[in-house]
Design a protein around this motif. Structure first.
Motif, PDB file in Angstrom:
ATOM      1  N   ILE A 122      43.183  52.136  38.344  1.00  0.00           N
ATOM      2  CA  ILE A 122      42.925  52.034  39.780  1.00  0.00           C
ATOM      3  C   ILE A 122      41.514  51.532  40.041  1.00  0.00           C
ATOM      4  CG2 ILE A 122      42.637  53.402  41.897  1.00  0.00           C
ATOM      5  CD1 ILE A 122      45.050  55.099  40.889  1.00  0.00           C
ATOM      6  N   SER A 123      40.537  52.076  39.334  1.00  0.00           N
ATOM      7  CA  SER A 123      39.167  51.602  39.532  1.00  0.00           C
ATOM      8  C   SER A 123      39.002  50.168  39.027  1.00  0.00           C
ATOM      9  CB  SER A 123      38.166  52.531  38.839  1.00  0.00           C
ATOM     10  OG  SER A 123      38.433  52.651  37.464  1.00  0.00           O
ATOM     11  N   ILE A 124      39.712  49.807  37.971  1.00  0.00           N
ATOM     12  CA  ILE A 124      39.680  48.423  37.481  1.00  0.00           C
ATOM     13  C   ILE A 124      40.258  47.482  38.539  1.00  0.00           C
ATOM     14  CG2 ILE A 124      40.640  46.828  35.774  1.00  0.00           C
ATOM     15  CD1 ILE A 124      40.500  49.176  33.758  1.00  0.00           C
ATOM     16  N   PHE A 125      41.395  47.854  39.113  1.00  0.00           N
ATOM     17  CA  PHE A 125      41.990  47.046  40.180  1.00  0.00           C
ATOM     18  C   PHE A 125      41.025  46.903  41.354  1.00  0.00           C
ATOM     19  CE2 PHE A 125      46.813  47.825  39.244  1.00  0.00           C
ATOM     20  CZ  PHE A 125      46.677  47.123  38.060  1.00  0.00           C
ATOM     21  N   CYS A 126      40.388  48.001  41.752  1.00  0.00           N
ATOM     22  CA  CYS A 126      39.450  47.960  42.880  1.00  0.00           C
ATOM     23  C   CYS A 126      38.308  46.986  42.594  1.00  0.00           C
ATOM     24  CB  CYS A 126      38.883  49.349  43.156  1.00  0.00           C
ATOM     25  SG  CYS A 126      40.058  50.501  43.930  1.00  0.00           S
ATOM     26  N   GLY A 127      37.774  47.042  41.373  1.00  0.00           N
ATOM     27  CA  GLY A 127      36.678  46.153  41.015  1.00  0.00           C
ATOM     28  C   GLY A 127      37.084  44.690  41.063  1.00  0.00           C
ATOM     29  N   LYS A 128      38.273  44.378  40.542  1.00  0.00           N
ATOM     30  CA  LYS A 128      38.754  43.002  40.539  1.00  0.00           C
ATOM     31  C   LYS A 128      38.967  42.501  41.968  1.00  0.00           C
ATOM     32  CE  LYS A 128      39.257  42.078  36.076  1.00  0.00           C
ATOM     33  NZ  LYS A 128      38.555  40.951  35.414  1.00  0.00           N
ATOM     34  N   VAL A 163      44.559  60.954  36.394  1.00  0.00           N
ATOM     35  CA  VAL A 163      43.597  61.346  37.419  1.00  0.00           C
ATOM     36  C   VAL A 163      42.867  60.106  37.943  1.00  0.00           C
ATOM     37  CG1 VAL A 163      41.648  62.851  37.952  1.00  0.00           C
ATOM     38  CG2 VAL A 163      43.299  63.529  36.172  1.00  0.00           C
ATOM     39  N   TYR A 164      42.713  60.050  39.267  1.00  0.00           N
ATOM     40  CA  TYR A 164      42.012  58.913  39.880  1.00  0.00           C
ATOM     41  C   TYR A 164      41.208  59.421  41.064  1.00  0.00           C
ATOM     42  CZ  TYR A 164      45.059  59.036  43.944  1.00  0.00           C
ATOM     43  OH  TYR A 164      45.694  59.443  45.081  1.00  0.00           O
ATOM     44  N   GLY A 165      40.298  58.575  41.547  1.00  0.00           N
ATOM     45  CA  GLY A 165      39.557  58.920  42.746  1.00  0.00           C
ATOM     46  C   GLY A 165      38.170  58.311  42.750  1.00  0.00           C
ATOM     47  N   PRO A 166      37.397  58.573  43.797  1.00  0.00           N
ATOM     48  CA  PRO A 166      36.033  58.049  43.880  1.00  0.00           C
ATOM     49  C   PRO A 166      35.201  58.437  42.664  1.00  0.00           C
ATOM     50  CG  PRO A 166      36.694  58.996  45.983  1.00  0.00           C
ATOM     51  CD  PRO A 166      37.776  59.337  45.003  1.00  0.00           C
ATOM     52  N   ARG A 167      34.301  57.530  42.307  1.00  0.00           N
ATOM     53  CA  ARG A 167      33.374  57.693  41.174  1.00  0.00           C
ATOM     54  C   ARG A 167      34.069  57.587  39.817  1.00  0.00           C
ATOM     55  NH1 ARG A 167      29.382  62.664  42.388  1.00  0.00           N
ATOM     56  NH2 ARG A 167      31.284  63.731  43.047  1.00  0.00           N
ATOM     57  N   GLN A 168      35.287  57.106  39.812  1.00  0.00           N
ATOM     58  CA  GLN A 168      36.006  56.975  38.542  1.00  0.00           C
ATOM     59  C   GLN A 168      35.351  55.929  37.646  1.00  0.00           C
ATOM     60  OE1 GLN A 168      40.128  55.889  38.966  1.00  0.00           O
ATOM     61  NE2 GLN A 168      40.645  56.610  36.920  1.00  0.00           N
ATOM     62  N   ASP A 169      35.280  56.267  36.379  1.00  0.00           N
ATOM     63  CA  ASP A 169      34.782  55.336  35.373  1.00  0.00           C
ATOM     64  C   ASP A 169      35.907  54.348  35.046  1.00  0.00           C
ATOM     65  OD1 ASP A 169      33.802  54.039  33.140  1.00  0.00           O
ATOM     66  OD2 ASP A 169      33.013  55.839  32.209  1.00  0.00           O
ATOM     67  N   PRO A 170      35.669  53.048  35.187  1.00  0.00           N
ATOM     68  CA  PRO A 170      36.762  52.086  34.995  1.00  0.00           C
ATOM     69  C   PRO A 170      37.075  51.790  33.533  1.00  0.00           C
ATOM     70  CG  PRO A 170      34.764  50.921  35.524  1.00  0.00           C
ATOM     71  CD  PRO A 170      34.426  52.393  35.621  1.00  0.00           C
ATOM     72  N   HIS A 171      37.307  52.829  32.750  1.00  0.00           N
ATOM     73  CA  HIS A 171      37.667  52.666  31.343  1.00  0.00           C
ATOM     74  C   HIS A 171      38.817  53.615  31.034  1.00  0.00           C
ATOM     75  CE1 HIS A 171      34.103  50.234  30.696  1.00  0.00           C
ATOM     76  NE2 HIS A 171      33.389  51.190  31.274  1.00  0.00           N
ATOM     77  N   GLN A 199      38.793  38.484  42.223  1.00  0.00           N
ATOM     78  CA  GLN A 199      39.407  37.973  41.010  1.00  0.00           C
ATOM     79  C   GLN A 199      40.846  38.463  40.895  1.00  0.00           C
ATOM     80  OE1 GLN A 199      36.958  39.306  37.777  1.00  0.00           O
ATOM     81  NE2 GLN A 199      35.207  38.021  38.356  1.00  0.00           N
ATOM     82  N   PRO A 200      41.715  37.683  40.249  1.00  0.00           N
ATOM     83  CA  PRO A 200      43.099  38.132  40.065  1.00  0.00           C
ATOM     84  C   PRO A 200      43.169  39.351  39.148  1.00  0.00           C
ATOM     85  CG  PRO A 200      42.689  36.115  38.823  1.00  0.00           C
ATOM     86  CD  PRO A 200      41.490  36.338  39.682  1.00  0.00           C
ATOM     87  N   VAL A 201      44.097  40.211  39.441  1.00  0.00           N
ATOM     88  CA  VAL A 201      44.322  41.420  38.656  1.00  0.00           C
ATOM     89  C   VAL A 201      45.336  41.128  37.559  1.00  0.00           C
ATOM     90  CG1 VAL A 201      45.456  43.679  38.749  1.00  0.00           C
ATOM     91  CG2 VAL A 201      43.690  43.079  40.437  1.00  0.00           C
ATOM     92  N   THR A 202      45.069  41.650  36.353  1.00  0.00           N
ATOM     93  CA  THR A 202      46.009  41.501  35.245  1.00  0.00           C
ATOM     94  C   THR A 202      46.758  42.805  35.033  1.00  0.00           C
ATOM     95  OG1 THR A 202      44.611  39.863  34.138  1.00  0.00           O
ATOM     96  CG2 THR A 202      46.261  40.987  32.795  1.00  0.00           C
ATOM     97  N   ALA A 262      46.346  46.311  47.165  1.00  0.00           N
ATOM     98  CA  ALA A 262      46.129  44.985  47.747  1.00  0.00           C
ATOM     99  C   ALA A 262      46.327  45.009  49.257  1.00  0.00           C
ATOM    100  CB  ALA A 262      47.061  43.968  47.104  1.00  0.00           C
ATOM    101  N   SER A 263      47.291  45.798  49.713  1.00  0.00           N
ATOM    102  CA  SER A 263      47.528  45.933  51.146  1.00  0.00           C
ATOM    103  C   SER A 263      46.358  46.639  51.830  1.00  0.00           C
ATOM    104  CB  SER A 263      48.832  46.700  51.384  1.00  0.00           C
ATOM    105  OG  SER A 263      49.054  46.908  52.758  1.00  0.00           O
TER     106      SER A 263
END
Length: 248
Positions: A122-128, A108-116, A133-136, A188-189
């Protein structure tokens, strides 16, 4: 409180933490559930809508997408706990006549997602990306998941609460698998972010491929996913960007 229906969404949700500390995962996800249902059944509980897992409960799949009849071979304590809870729900139905539906969610993903947790990729990627910062990506990035938009999941949960179906599990996913490399490329796009992802060693307890069939949910609940992944990713990225742009 005397709830007639419980939507059980609380959990220790991190697959990696469950691998590192199985006892903690079981204490939260199994014992915590038992504490809740044992208290509620004494005060008139009639139905439970349980948020199970459509990935970790099956383990490495034999078919793609898989149905609810696929063998359950969880490769993480998190998946084991979800499977155990489904079995406990069957017990409480037989012993105390408490109806239930287990909804086996995809990622599950979407707005207000907790990045854990695993689904937080997806939220981790958005934050990076927003931090520049580069994404791992852990592993080679070819591992796949079934990403289902939170709005579609909410519709499924509401439909489950109104349904007469009982004592079964239903996959709540899209039936489409997306690998992590493609997921990052799409984000990224959307963000016009030119930096390539970095790769690190794969993490323990992660499945290689995971995708689930929603056909039974459509039959039982009249539900089907509506949000396309690219649209959902754009809405999710815009949300995090708006949050970042807000004055502190």
């Amino acid at each position: 409180a005397r709830p007639e229906i419980i939507f059980h969404l609380a959990a220790q949700m991190d697959v990696r933490r469950s691998v590192a500390d199985p006892a903690f995962d079981a204490q939260v996800n199994v014992v915590g559930f038992l504490n809740l249902i044992e208290a509620a059944r004494k005060y008139g509980l009639k139905r439970v809508i349980f948020s199970s897992t459509g990935g970790a409960i099956y383990g490495e799949q034999d078919e793609f997408p898989c149905t609810e009849d696929h063998p359950k071979r969880p490769v993480s304590p998190y998946g084991v706990a979800k499977l155990a809870t489904e079995a406990y729900l069957f017990f409480f139905k037989v012993e105390y006549n408490i109806d239930y539906l287990a909804l086996r969610f995809g990622n599950v993903y979407g707005p207000r997602q907790d990045p854990h947790g695993e689904a937080g990729v997806i939220s981790i990627f958005c934050g990076k990306i927003l931090d520049g910062q580069p994404v791992t990506i852990y592993g080679d990035g070819t591992q796949t998941r079934d990403y289902v938009y939170v709005g579609d999941v909410v519709r499924a949960v509401i439909a489950a609460s109104k349904s007469r179906a009982s004592g079964i599990a239903l996959n709540i996913g899209t039936g489409l698998e997306t690998n992590v490399n493609d997921l990052y490329s799409t984000l990224a796009s959307i963000a016009d972010f030119p930096t390539k992802a970095e790769h690190a060693a794969a993490r323990p307890g992660e499945q290689k491929r995971s995708v689930i069939s929603p056909a039974r949910a459509e039959k039982e609940l009249g539900w089907r996913p509506e949000k396309k992944l690219a649209e959902g990713l754009e809405e999710t990225y815009k949300y995090f960007k708006q949050q970042r742009d807000r004055p502190s």
